[in-house]
Every structure is written in C-alpha cells, then in structure tokens.
Design a protein around this motif. Structure first.
Motif, PDB file in Angstrom:
ATOM      1  N   PRO A   1     -14.985  34.974 -73.321  1.00 52.22           N
ATOM      2  CA  PRO A   1     -13.369  34.830 -74.512  1.00 52.22           C
ATOM      3  C   PRO A   1     -12.795  33.723 -74.001  1.00 52.22           C
ATOM      4  CG  PRO A   1     -14.262  37.106 -73.698  1.00 52.22           C
ATOM      5  CD  PRO A   1     -15.006  36.742 -72.701  1.00 52.22           C
TER       6      PRO A   1
ATOM      7  N   ASN B   1     -14.457  43.764 -81.025  1.00 52.14           N
ATOM      8  CA  ASN B   1     -13.242  43.174 -80.113  1.00 52.14           C
ATOM      9  C   ASN B   1     -12.513  44.453 -80.679  1.00 52.14           C
ATOM     10  OD1 ASN B   1     -10.673  42.870 -79.591  1.00 52.14           O
ATOM     11  ND2 ASN B   1     -11.096  40.619 -80.232  1.00 52.14           N
TER      12      ASN B   1
ATOM     13  N   VAL C   1     -16.757  40.048 -77.924  1.00 52.24           N
ATOM     14  CA  VAL C   1     -15.569  39.946 -76.431  1.00 52.24           C
ATOM     15  C   VAL C   1     -15.413  41.543 -75.838  1.00 52.24           C
ATOM     16  CG1 VAL C   1     -13.067  40.481 -76.996  1.00 52.24           C
ATOM     17  CG2 VAL C   1     -14.031  38.589 -77.751  1.00 52.24           C
TER      18      VAL C   1
END
Length: 433
Positions: free
Chosen positions: A284, A362, A390
């Motif tokens: 990320p 996320n 993520v």
C-alpha cells in the motif's frame, strides 16, 4: 418517450452538474438492455429491482492501478444484466466523473458503459456546496477557492464543472510569486504548463486590493506536499484569508483555540482520509490521509498544540455515506422508470431499499463507514471485506478485537466472492460466472 427526453435535456441545461439527466435522455432506450450473455445464463426478464443493492470501492476491489482484478468485470456485468442496482463509491478522484467512468468502462471492458448516475468520487459531494446551505460551506459560485491536489489542471477543471467560477491552484501562486516557496524550482516547467494569472495580486499592505481565499478544498492527493503545506499554513495563520498577512489573534489565550482560526480564515476541507491505498505497487502507498496527519503534526508544533479545525469528507464520513445513499435511491428510481417505461416512480409505489452491501478493501474507510453509518431511511449497510487491496489477511495492522468498528460482516477472497455471498444471503437465483 420524446417528450420525456426533451424534459431531461431541459433539466440538464438548467442543472449542468446533474449529468445523469442528460445521460438518461441519450441512453434510456438501451441503458439496461442486456448487452451480453454470461456463460450458462439467459437475459433477465424485466422486473422491479430487488430491495437490496451494492456499493463497490474501486482501487483494490475492481482495479489495481488500471488492471482489472479477476472477477470484477463479470460481477458488474451480472448486476447490470439482472437489473440489480449498484453504485461505485471511491475515495479516489482527480478527474471529472464523466472522464473517470469512461476510463473505468474501458479498463473493465464493460460492453454496457458505466455512467455518472451511480458513481461517486471522494470530491463529488463538493458539487453540493453550491446547491445546499446544509453543507455549511457558505460558498457561492463567485467565492475564490484554492484547489489542492491532482495532476496538472484537472482538479481545477472539475471544480469549475461543479460551478465554481474563481478557482486558484498552488501553481498559480508559486508561478506569480516564486519566493513564496523557494524550493519549488524543480517543478517550474510543470507548474508553468497549466498556471494561470492570479485574479488579484498578493498585497499584504493593502488588504482591500489583495488576493483573498474564501476556502481551501483538497480534491485529491497533493503532488507537492511542501508547497501545499506552506500555503495552507499561511492561510490558516492569516488575517481573513489574505495571503501574506498574519492574524493578530494567533496565540491569544483569551480566545477559543488560543486565537488560532478565529479571524475569518478560510475553512479547510479534505476529501479523502485514507492513510493508505492500493496502487500498482505490491505494498500500500500513502494517501491523502497521510498528508492530513503530516499537516496536523506541523500545525500542532507551530501553534503549541492548537486544534487544526478542518472538515474531512470521503469514506468513512457519514456525510459521504448519506450522499451515496441518496444517489443510490435516485438511481434505483430512475432504473425503475427505464424498466417500466414510465416518467417517474412516485414515492410509496416501490419497495424500500432494505440493504446495501458495501464491498471494500480498506477496514478504516469502506468497512468502518458502512458499520457506523445510521441510515435515516432505515437501510442496513452490510460491510464485506476483500483480500485484493489494502487488507492482507494475517497482518497485525487491524485488530478487530480492539476496534470492532473495523470488523466486517464477512471477509472474502475477491469481489466475485463478495457478490455471490450477498446473492446467496438474499436467496437470489443465480451467481456470477
């Protein structure tokens, strides 16, 4: 049908940002016509949309950079074919919505193109700042705004398409006054390619004739953190948003917040709190949220601990989820109009939207936003976490035990698995193939 199209085009001319009306007029004849058969399936019979829908993040769910994640194209095509409503709800941005949906349709190889009607970027709610007093922005079309972030002139163009008529970028300022940040010379050729003359000079000794900034809107991830940080700090410490001035109230302990941001300084808005995001690199990358934290740290040090007063929209903010739910409801009603061939679907004539499956990668934006959002319409938002962005299973970054607001209803491999899981929950006859 021709009369309906004429009304839609007329509305679009009077409300230029509400592009869906224009698109509905030009596409309504075939927008939800099945464009291709999935393996082993037949075109869906036309019927009212179900009482559930989907919301998808983009980066890390549908794409990594511009590369489709396996199953993404098939999942969206299935929902289109079977008239199941969905929206794309992303903390990305930096381009106009119409350009972004065109790029997405091409990247995902969708035969039936996406439209702006069911697409929301992080900065899309900024468009409402000129249409709703409830936004609290207090801005008019002629307010002078400083737009930060994005590539080249793109975010300025987006702001102007939203209706703002006086839009300034950091490039305009540093090109006219290079001494305002002496280390930006490495960007000279870049800035000069899109900088415009300032509407007024910067004259601290003559405030009435000097450039005054009414609001700072961060549209996308800043490219030159140093310059952007310096300009934001200058404005937050200024007298009434006049660059080059310093408020006499700064540090006054008899005032709220020790006098900081108490002298008509411009309000500061961010569109995306994501600390990290899934880009083309295998790990990320820092997002706009990292810029926010960096700015806050410098602000605290400069002001001996004063609060940085700012507004952050984008997921997981309730404002963004409320905006998305209204957009989804409007899109769903328009879908019914197109299915039934009627001009409108009056309230009370269709089933309420009971559930929205928020599919994201996320936990700190997609999942927390869906878990915390309290719908005024009684719609339940169900969080579904995928492993293609993520979030990485086995990492210790997210402690769901200590932070239950980050815990999804379910964790699945990818977007195809997410859609199939939701369809099973809804006892829907069919799966993505």
């Amino acid at each position: 049908m021709l009369a309906r199209r004429a009304r839609l085009f007329s509305y679009a001319r009077r409300h230029p940002y509400h592009i869906p009306c224009l698109e509905a007029a030009s596409r309504e004849a075939n927008w939800w016509k099945p464009s291709r058969k999935l393996s082993g399936s037949t075109p869906a019979a036309k019927k009212d949309p179900p009482d559930f829908a989907f919301a998808f993040d983009i980066d890390g769910v549908l794409l990594r950079s511009a590369t489709p994640i396996p199953g993404a194209s098939q999942s969206l095509a299935y929902l289109q074919q079977h008239q199941i409503p969905f929206i794309l709800l992303t903390n990305g941005g930096g381009k106009h919505e119409s350009q972004r949906v065109s790029d997405l349709s091409r990247s995902l190889s969708l035969t039936t193109p996406l439209t702006t009607q069911n697409f929301i970027q992080s900065h899309t709610p900024y468009a409402d700042f000129l249409h709703k007093s409830s936004s609290g922005a207090g801005l008019s079309a002629h307010s002078t705004i400083l737009v930060i972030g994005g590539s080249g002139n793109q975010c300025r163009s987006v702001a102007e398409s939203y209706g703002f008529k006086s839009v300034i970028t950091p490039a305009d300022i540093v090109t006219s006054y290079p001494e305002i940040w002496p280390f930006s010379s490495v960007f000279d050729s870049y800035y000069s390619s899109f900088a415009r003359p300032l509407p007024k000079p910067i004259k601290p000794t003559s405030p009435s004739s000097s450039l005054k900034i009414d609001a700072v809107l961060v549209f996308h991830d800043p490219r030159d953190w140093a310059l952007d940080t310096q300009l934001v700090l200058d404005l937050l410490l200024s007298d009434s948003g006049i660059l080059g001035t310093v408020s006499s109230r700064n540090g006054d302990k008899d005032l709220p917040n020790n006098g900081y941001q108490q002298h008509d300084q411009p309000p500061l808005y961010f569109s995306n709190p994501d600390l990290l995001w899934a880009a083309g690199w295998h790990l990320p990358r820092l997002g706009q949220g990292s810029f926010i934290h960096s700015l806050e740290g410098i602000w605290r040090r400069l002001t001996q601990g004063a609060e940085l007063r700012r507004t952050v929209i984008g997921k997981p903010s309730a404002l963004t989820y409320e905006f998305a739910e209204k957009r989804l409801d409007s899109y769903r009603r328009d879908l019914i109009c197109q299915i039934t061939g009627t001009e409108m679907a009056p309230h009370g004539t269709i089933r309420d939207l009971k559930k929205v499956y928020m599919v994201g990668d996320n936990p700190e934006s997609d999942i927390m936003g869906a878990n915390n959002y309290k719908s005024q319409r009684g719609t339940e938002w169900v969080s579904v976490l995928v492993k293609t962005g993520v979030f990485r299973e086995g990492e210790n970054r997210y402690d769901f035990g200590k932070r239950p607001e980050l815990k999804p209803r379910i964790i699945v491999e990818d977007v195809r698995a997410a859609v199939d899981w939701a369809l099973r929950k809804e006892e829907w006859d069919g799966r993505v193939e």
